[in-house]
Design a protein around this motif. Structure first.
Motif, PDB file in Angstrom:
ATOM      1  N   ARG A 123     -10.349  -9.865  -3.748  1.00 35.73           N
ATOM      2  CA  ARG A 123      -9.499 -11.055  -3.736  1.00 35.73           C
ATOM      3  C   ARG A 123      -8.425 -10.941  -2.659  1.00 35.73           C
ATOM      4  O   ARG A 123      -8.153 -11.893  -1.925  1.00 35.73           O
ATOM      5  N   VAL A 124      -7.809  -9.760  -2.530  1.00 32.82           N
ATOM      6  CA  VAL A 124      -6.791  -9.559  -1.501  1.00 32.82           C
ATOM      7  C   VAL A 124      -7.418  -9.684  -0.107  1.00 32.82           C
ATOM      8  O   VAL A 124      -6.845 -10.306   0.785  1.00 32.82           O
ATOM      9  N   VAL A 170      -4.973   1.504  -6.954  1.00 26.85           N
ATOM     10  CA  VAL A 170      -5.438   1.996  -5.650  1.00 26.85           C
ATOM     11  C   VAL A 170      -4.691   3.290  -5.356  1.00 26.85           C
ATOM     12  O   VAL A 170      -3.465   3.344  -5.373  1.00 26.85           O
ATOM     13  N   VAL A 171      -5.463   4.353  -5.086  1.00 31.85           N
ATOM     14  CA  VAL A 171      -4.903   5.676  -4.849  1.00 31.85           C
ATOM     15  C   VAL A 171      -4.678   5.927  -3.358  1.00 31.85           C
ATOM     16  O   VAL A 171      -3.659   6.480  -2.959  1.00 31.85           O
ATOM     17  N   ASP A 172      -5.630   5.505  -2.516  1.00 37.06           N
ATOM     18  CA  ASP A 172      -5.546   5.782  -1.087  1.00 37.06           C
ATOM     19  C   ASP A 172      -6.325   4.733  -0.306  1.00 37.06           C
ATOM     20  O   ASP A 172      -7.367   4.265  -0.763  1.00 37.06           O
ATOM     21  N   VAL A 188     -10.826  -3.537 -10.870  1.00 37.10           N
ATOM     22  CA  VAL A 188     -10.285  -3.039  -9.606  1.00 37.10           C
ATOM     23  C   VAL A 188     -11.050  -3.586  -8.391  1.00 37.10           C
ATOM     24  O   VAL A 188     -10.442  -3.972  -7.396  1.00 37.10           O
ATOM     25  N   LEU A 189     -12.359  -3.661  -8.459  1.00 34.74           N
ATOM     26  CA  LEU A 189     -13.132  -4.183  -7.331  1.00 34.74           C
ATOM     27  C   LEU A 189     -12.815  -5.660  -7.080  1.00 34.74           C
ATOM     28  O   LEU A 189     -12.616  -6.081  -5.929  1.00 34.74           O
TER      29      LEU A 189
END
Length: 77
Positions: free
Chosen positions: A22-23, A68-70, A16-17
């Protein structure tokens, strides 16, 4: 260049990190400060980024990522 702080909450997964960073890079931003906390299977990530593009577009792209939640950013509220 504009400096912006954002907070991201995501499910804890090994990749996730990397996906988030990357984005950020692909959208033309540079991370200048990063703080991460792992708690209750959630990753709390405070980022300070700089860039010349609209940070609200970055926030929208990060929010679309799997796990990603928030995402919160004072500049985009």
């Amino acid at each position: 260049m504009t400096q912006t702080e954002m907070t991201i909450v995501a499910n804890h997964r090994p990749e996730v990190l990397e996906r988030i960073l990357r984005v950020v890079r692909h959208r033309g931003f540079t991370v200048t400060r990063m703080k991460m906390l792992l708690e209750n299977e959630k990753v709390w990530l405070d980022l300070t980024v700089i860039g010349e593009r609209d940070v609200c577009r970055l926030v929208n792209q990060v929010a679309k990522l799997f796990d990603v939640v928030d995402v919160t950013c004072e500049s985009c509220e």
